[in-house]
Write an enzyme that holds these catalytic residues in place. Structure first.
Site, short mmCIF file in Angstrom:
data_model
loop_
_atom_site.label_atom_id
_atom_site.label_comp_id
_atom_site.label_asym_id
_atom_site.label_seq_id
_atom_site.Cartn_x
_atom_site.Cartn_y
_atom_site.Cartn_z
N GLU A 152 -6.35 6.87 -1.15
CA GLU A 152 -6.40 5.76 -0.14
C GLU A 152 -6.90 4.57 -0.99
O GLU A 152 -6.47 3.60 -0.91
CB GLU A 152 -6.73 5.79 0.88
CG GLU A 152 -6.10 7.00 1.93
CD GLU A 152 -4.59 6.72 2.06
OE1 GLU A 152 -4.31 5.48 2.32
OE2 GLU A 152 -3.63 7.45 1.95
N HIS A 190 1.88 4.60 -2.96
CA HIS A 190 1.94 5.96 -2.84
C HIS A 190 3.29 6.61 -3.40
O HIS A 190 3.20 7.78 -3.98
CB HIS A 190 1.91 6.36 -1.45
CG HIS A 190 0.38 6.29 -0.81
ND1 HIS A 190 -0.77 6.72 -1.36
CD2 HIS A 190 -0.01 5.42 0.25
CE1 HIS A 190 -1.72 6.42 -0.47
NE2 HIS A 190 -1.23 5.97 0.53
N HIS A 207 0.68 -1.19 -0.01
CA HIS A 207 0.02 0.24 -0.08
C HIS A 207 0.86 1.14 0.07
O HIS A 207 0.82 2.20 -0.80
CB HIS A 207 -1.04 -0.10 1.27
CG HIS A 207 -1.78 1.03 1.34
ND1 HIS A 207 -3.03 1.33 1.26
CD2 HIS A 207 -1.41 2.42 1.91
CE1 HIS A 207 -3.76 2.57 1.33
NE2 HIS A 207 -2.53 3.18 1.72
N GLU A 208 1.97 1.44 0.79
CA GLU A 208 2.69 2.36 1.00
C GLU A 208 3.63 2.67 -0.32
O GLU A 208 4.04 3.75 -0.74
CB GLU A 208 3.71 2.37 2.04
CG GLU A 208 2.89 2.25 3.45
CD GLU A 208 1.82 3.37 3.63
OE1 GLU A 208 2.27 4.55 3.04
OE2 GLU A 208 1.01 3.21 4.13
#
Length: 656
Positions: free
Chosen positions: A251, A171, A167-168
């Protein structure tokens, strides 16, 4: 998730943010001017309107205050993700960490780095935080940092932690980090008036308490303070709405990207389920969640209501991954007591040196249905599995060197030495002149090991070594950049593969030393860009084919891939102008073209390299290096038996 679409979406979001910021600034400046004008009219000389000069000065000062606060905050955060992580109480994970949980998060992050083709970020743990949370911070991939809470390390298993880290990484790859920094700067500029209002209000109160006939201005000061406080509160309200509107969509996209990376939704879904049932949830204590909530993996604050939430509802996020889940399915999860650790060997997190024997993967590098450019910024489960096996099979000497602040520099020099051996002695003499015999012997030792392991390990080792290199002072990094350039230029001829390593190294290190101007800051004409693209195509065609006829044919095939550039690009471009300065100029130009044109360029390069329907591992790594130099991180192109120490491996990326 398409990398180019994600980058384009990030730029649209940034433009929208600039427009909203400009409107908010104008409204706030108008409000401040109105408040000051009203105070002067009510409490000034009766019957006289406010002096226009005072109102103009007020408007200018208010605008400068907001803009100055925004630029100050943005500049403070642009120094790198490590600064943000440290300010939030993070402790950096050292390269020689012995704690198994911290070693596991380091291994996962390095594997994601290898799989995605970006430099490994610095790693931090928020030791004081029991909640399950994480964030990625930085201005560019080269200065990024990923921080996880101690609660995440204690409670999540390897698959769940990998889902959070994926997930990070999304980003980082999707351009969200720069948006987050700009958003924090915008929010600070908008909210600064609430601080000024409170200061003015306190000053007016004390002035009023001590007032006399000579201090008739005290009521005006009080009125201005009240007005600024109200205006500041409205600014905070608007800032929270802006933050929530920008963050919720990003997100959701990051969740989708994380699933795409790992090709299994259970890891991320289970992590979210544990947050829902965990007594500490995702809350942060030491940091101010109001300022950083849009950067976190989960909300991190009890105070945020749905209107201001920076993340979609937890149940909604879980149901997007596991449609059968219901809110009553949350299972209570208790914090892990200090000293109690789950087994980390369930996921194979042992040292690379212990697993040096024989990890291999087989199979084609792509399905043939998608172009290579479609995989940029989109590592999948095969590439993550490949990255994990590759990391575990790195010889212990090289792996340790990549994590050592001293040895990482020597390993970097070994990575750019001439693989043919023809120019090796000249390069080693230059290193001896600069660093001495003892260090040169270590460089030679690393070079021999690299030759034995094969080209598949070159870029991953460089990506792993970046955090150790970045810990060196800036003058030493400048020395390293200069020495590497001299090594590449030693015999007057430039090997394209060595040059691309030089570009990746210098680009990553310069990003870590300070903010790098946007590629779009100085746009280039289409004619100049086309000429640079054709020159790069010609150089790649000359490097990858044995006969002149094959080179010309591959070059023409690459031109045909350009679409709208093809008609104007039929002229021949000489490929014998291969100097560092010329190649630097060429890639500098191509980094500034539009994303769609960069995608076309990468497809054209792929066509040129694969014109003979085969791609050697060296050619695959060359394409990855060129993509990295163009700020388009390409995951590993998995070849048949990719980890065997030979340069004869080929990929079936171009089936008949």
């Amino acid at each position: 998730m398409n990398f180019f679409d994600a980058q384009d979406r990030a730029r649209r979001t940034t433009r929208w943010l600039v427009v909203v910021y400009a409107i908010a600034t104008l409204l706030i400046v108008a409000g401040v001017t109105t408040i000051v004008g009203g105070a002067l009219y009510l409490f000034g000389t009766p019957g006289l309107p406010p002096d226009p000069a005072i109102l103009v000065v007020t408007a200018v000062l208010a605008a400068l205050l907001i803009l100055g606060a925004t630029f100050y905050k943005t500049a403070a955060l642009s120094v790198g993700g490590s600064r943000v992580a440290t300010d939030m109480g993070g402790t950096q994970v050292p390269p020689d960490v012995q704690d198994p949980l911290r070693r596991r998060v380091r291994n996962i992050i390095e594997e994601m780095s290898i799989a995605s083709g970006v430099p490994a970020p610095d790693i931090y743990v928020l030791e004081a935080e029991n909640g399950i949370n994480a964030f990625a911070a930085g201005y560019t991939p080269g200065d990024a940092a990923i921080a996880v809470t101690r609660g995440a390390l204690d409670v999540l298993d390897r698959d769940e932690l990998q889902g959070v880290i994926a997930h990070e990484f999304s980003h980082i790859l999707n351009g969200d980090m720069r948006i987050n920094i700009r958003l924090m700067g915008v929010l600070f500029g908008i909210m600064v008036l609430s601080i000024i209002g409170r200061i003015v209000l306190r000053g007016g109160y004390h002035s009023g308490a001590m007032s006399s006939r000579r201090s008739r201005g005290a009521p005006a000061v009080m009125a201005v303070g009240v007005g600024l406080s109200i205006l500041g509160w409205l600014g905070v309200f608007l800032a929270r709405l802006i933050k929530a509107a920008v963050s919720r969509q990003r997100e959701s996209l990051a969740d989708a990207s994380a699933v795409q990376f790992t090709r299994q939704s259970q890891g991320l879904a289970n992590a979210l389920k544990k947050i829902g049932g965990y007594t500490e949830r995702s809350y942060l204590r030491a940091a101010d969640p109001e300022e950083v909530s849009h950067m976190l993996f989960a909300r991190g604050s009890r105070r945020l209501v749905s209107l201001f939430a920076t993340h979609p509802p937890l149940v909604q996020r879980i149901q997007a991954l596991d449609p059968s889940f219901r809110e009553e399915d949350f299972v209570p999860v208790l914090p892990q007591p200090q000293g109690v650790r789950q087994s980390i060997f369930e996921g194979g997190d042992f040292s690379a040196a212990a697993s040096h024997a024989g990890a291999t993967l087989a199979g084609p590098g792509a399905s043939g249905e998608n172009t290579i450019s479609d995989t940029i910024g989109n590592p999948d489960a095969r590439q993550i599995g490949y990255a994990r096996q590759l990391r575990q099979s790195i010889p212990g000497t090289l792996y340790d060197a990549a994590h050592s602040q001293e040895s990482a520099l020597l390993l970097t020099l070994a990575l750019v030495l001439d693989t043919s051996g023809e120019n090796l002695e000249r390069q080693l003499r230059l290193i001896t002149e600069q660093l001495g015999r003892d260090r040169t012997s270590l460089v030679k030792k690393y070079y021999v090991l690299l030759q034995e392991t094969g080209p598949a390990y070159g870029l991953p080792l460089l990506e792993i070594a970046f955090p150790a290199l970045k810990r060196r002072p800036a003058p030493q990094l400048q020395f390293l950049i200069g020495l590497v350039r001299r090594l590449v230029e030693t015999n007057g001829e430039v090997d394209l593969y060595e040059f691309c390593f030089y570009r990746i190294l210098t680009g990553g290190l310069r990003q870590s030393m300070g903010p790098v101007p946007s590629n779009r800051a100085n746009r280039v004409s289409k004619d100049i860009a086309r000429r640079a693209a054709l020159q790069l195509l010609r150089i790649v065609a000359d490097h990858g084919h044995d006969t002149q006829a094959a080179r010309d044919e591959a070059y023409r095939a690459g031109i045909a891939q350009f679409g709208r550039w093809a008609a104007a690009g039929r002229e021949d471009v000489p490929g014998d102008t291969e100097t560092v300065a010329e190649l630097d100029r060429c890639l500098d130009v191509l980094r500034r073209i539009d994303l769609s044109d960069r995608k076309n360029l990468i497809d054209a390069l792929s066509t040129t390299i694969g014109h003979d329907r085969r791609m050697t591992l060296t050619e695959a790594e060359l394409l990855r290096a060129i993509c990295a130099a163009l700020d388009c991180p390409l995951p590993p192109l998995i070849t048949d038996n990719p980890l065997a120490p030979t340069d004869l491996r080929t990929s079936t990326l171009f089936p008949e």
